[in-house]
Design a protein around this motif. Structure first.
Motif, short mmCIF file in Angstrom:
data_model
loop_
_atom_site.label_atom_id
_atom_site.label_comp_id
_atom_site.label_asym_id
_atom_site.label_seq_id
_atom_site.Cartn_x
_atom_site.Cartn_y
_atom_site.Cartn_z
N LYS A 207 0.82 -1.20 0.00
CA LYS A 207 0.00 0.00 0.00
C LYS A 207 0.86 1.26 0.00
O LYS A 207 0.53 2.26 -0.65
CB LYS A 207 -0.92 -0.01 1.22
N LYS A 208 1.97 1.22 0.71
CA LYS A 208 2.86 2.38 0.78
C LYS A 208 3.39 2.74 -0.60
O LYS A 208 3.46 3.92 -0.96
CB LYS A 208 4.02 2.07 1.73
N HIS A 209 3.76 1.74 -1.37
CA HIS A 209 4.26 1.97 -2.72
C HIS A 209 3.17 2.58 -3.60
O HIS A 209 3.40 3.59 -4.29
CB HIS A 209 4.75 0.67 -3.33
N LYS A 210 2.00 2.01 -3.58
CA LYS A 210 0.90 2.51 -4.42
C LYS A 210 0.51 3.93 -4.03
O LYS A 210 0.20 4.76 -4.89
CB LYS A 210 -0.29 1.55 -4.34
N ASN A 211 0.51 4.22 -2.74
CA ASN A 211 0.20 5.58 -2.29
C ASN A 211 1.24 6.58 -2.79
O ASN A 211 0.91 7.71 -3.17
CB ASN A 211 0.12 5.63 -0.76
N ALA A 212 2.51 6.16 -2.80
CA ALA A 212 3.59 7.03 -3.27
C ALA A 212 3.42 7.34 -4.76
O ALA A 212 3.62 8.48 -5.19
CB ALA A 212 4.94 6.38 -3.01
N ILE A 213 3.04 6.34 -5.54
CA ILE A 213 2.82 6.55 -6.97
C ILE A 213 1.59 7.41 -7.21
O ILE A 213 1.60 8.30 -8.08
CB ILE A 213 2.69 5.21 -7.71
N ASN A 214 0.54 7.19 -6.44
CA ASN A 214 -0.66 8.02 -6.56
C ASN A 214 -0.34 9.49 -6.31
O ASN A 214 -0.89 10.38 -6.96
CB ASN A 214 -1.74 7.55 -5.59
N LYS A 215 0.56 9.73 -5.37
CA LYS A 215 0.95 11.10 -5.07
C LYS A 215 1.71 11.71 -6.25
O LYS A 215 1.53 12.90 -6.58
CB LYS A 215 1.82 11.13 -3.81
N LEU A 216 2.55 10.91 -6.93
CA LEU A 216 3.26 11.41 -8.12
C LEU A 216 2.27 11.76 -9.23
O LEU A 216 2.43 12.79 -9.90
CB LEU A 216 4.26 10.37 -8.62
N ILE A 217 1.27 10.93 -9.41
CA ILE A 217 0.24 11.20 -10.43
C ILE A 217 -0.49 12.50 -10.11
O ILE A 217 -0.74 13.34 -10.98
CB ILE A 217 -0.76 10.02 -10.52
N GLU A 218 -0.81 12.67 -8.83
CA GLU A 218 -1.48 13.88 -8.38
C GLU A 218 -0.61 15.12 -8.64
O GLU A 218 -1.10 16.15 -9.12
CB GLU A 218 -1.80 13.76 -6.89
N MET A 219 0.68 15.01 -8.34
CA MET A 219 1.58 16.15 -8.54
C MET A 219 1.75 16.46 -10.02
O MET A 219 1.86 17.63 -10.41
CB MET A 219 2.94 15.86 -7.90
N LYS A 220 1.77 15.43 -10.87
CA LYS A 220 1.85 15.66 -12.32
C LYS A 220 0.61 16.42 -12.79
O LYS A 220 0.72 17.35 -13.60
CB LYS A 220 2.00 14.34 -13.07
N GLU A 221 -0.54 16.02 -12.31
CA GLU A 221 -1.78 16.70 -12.67
C GLU A 221 -1.79 18.15 -12.20
O GLU A 221 -2.45 19.01 -12.80
CB GLU A 221 -2.97 15.94 -12.09
N GLN A 222 -1.04 18.42 -11.14
CA GLN A 222 -0.95 19.79 -10.60
C GLN A 222 0.06 20.63 -11.36
O GLN A 222 0.19 21.83 -11.09
CB GLN A 222 -0.58 19.74 -9.11
N GLY A 223 0.79 20.01 -12.29
CA GLY A 223 1.72 20.77 -13.11
C GLY A 223 3.18 20.68 -12.70
O GLY A 223 4.03 21.39 -13.26
N TYR A 224 3.49 19.81 -11.75
CA TYR A 224 4.89 19.63 -11.38
C TYR A 224 5.65 18.98 -12.55
O TYR A 224 5.06 18.24 -13.35
CB TYR A 224 5.00 18.77 -10.13
#
Length: 324
Positions: A207-224
């Motif tokens: 779960k920790k790994h998947k949460n970390a990737i979800n956060k990267l997806i979220e940051m990409k959507e935010q324009g990072y």
């Protein structure tokens, strides 16, 4: 070099001629680090490395073959003394140039990179980089800043392990602060890596790994400034279930001693550049097909993304055009 012209030439090369676009060259067998998950320093690299003249001949042939991008990496390219001469010759042959480096020698060697178009610097985190690579990130960051002063398009590449899941977002913010881009790819188990090391670094698909990737997806959507497509990021939630392979790869892989390999994952020698790139590409078609059919998959960023583009996946294509 006109990037649009090179892009169109690449499309013609791959789609019409069905040839590779990128020459991925392990330009050096030596390295000054002993990263946990890397196999290069574990190998008995006693074979002779291609000299400057041989590499120039390789670049001549690569250009004639239709290659548009020359990427030098492995083990640590900046240990070579002829980097500037090699890069200059690549430019003379109308090739775009890129390099992957661990960054330890970058600050003092940026003067040799005036013919480099794109630079990828390995950095896996803050504390975890010290643990896995044995280098303080401040040293790498100084090199990145020096490259920026030379107007070299620069990125951070992070290998995701079980050790750095808490630091991925910090790296994205660091890239944003440095005004550079960043890419991620999951760690891959090479044959030389022992089970004990892998148990500490290999991704557990938890779960920790998947949460970390979800956060990267979220940051990409935010324009990072994350280079990876969202399609790829979603795929690496289960990194060892990915199978994106093609016998007609966009990438031609050549080792430091001139051997041709299908890819860095399977690591199988299928020919040698001295016999001619054009001839070897034709003669190895059945071997490449066999390796593809037997492939168990890998999560490498370059291979997976290029194959998604080859398959005309819309989101990865749109994402890639932002960085041309």
């Amino acid at each position: 070099m006109n990037p649009i012209k090179l892009f169109l030439k690449s499309i013609w090369q791959y789609k019409v001629k069905q040839r590779p676009v990128v020459l991925s060259h392990e330009v050096n067998q030596k390295c000054n680090l002993k990263c946990d998950y890397c196999d290069y320093w574990r190998k008995d690299n006693t074979e002779e490395t291609m000299n400057t003249s041989q590499i120039k001949n390789l670049l001549d042939e690569a250009s004639d073959f239709g290659i548009t991008l020359y990427n030098m990496w492995a083990a640590e390219p900046l240990l070579r003394k002829d980097i500037d001469e090699i890069l200059e010759h690549a430019h003379k042959k109308q090739l775009m140039t890129s390099m992957v480096t661990n960054g330890t020698l970058l600050k003092q060697k940026t003067s040799q990179l005036k013919h480099l178009d794109y630079l990828s610097v390995s950095l896996d985190g803050i504390q975890s980089n010290i643990e896995t690579r044995g280098v303080k990130p401040q040293k790498i960051i100084k090199g990145i800043k020096e490259a920026k002063k030379k107007n070299i398009m620069t990125s951070i590449n992070c290998v995701i392990t079980q050790k750095n899941l808490d630091e991925l977002t910090d790296l994205v913010k660091l890239a944003d602060e440095l005004d550079i881009i960043i890419s991620f790819e999951p760690v891959y188990k090479n044959k030389e890596i022992d089970n004990e090391t892998w148990s500490k670094t290999g991704i557990k698909n938890n779960k920790k790994h998947k949460n970390a990737i979800n956060k990267l997806i979220e940051m990409k959507e935010q324009g990072y400034p994350i280079i990876n497509s969202k399609t790829y990021l979603k795929m690496i939630k289960n990194p060892y279930e990915i199978k994106e392979c093609s016998q007609n790869d966009m990438i031609l892989h050549i080792t430091a001693n001139g051997e041709i390999k299908k890819c860095r994952a399977q690591n199988q020698v299928i020919g040698e550049y001295k016999k001619g790139l054009k001839n070897q590409w034709k003669e190895t078609i059945n071997k490449r097909k066999q390796i593809t059919e037997e492939c168990q998959g890998c999560p490498f960023f370059g291979y997976v993304e290029s194959n998604l583009i080859r398959k005309l996946k819309i989101e990865p294509i749109i994402n890639a055009t932002k960085y041309i």
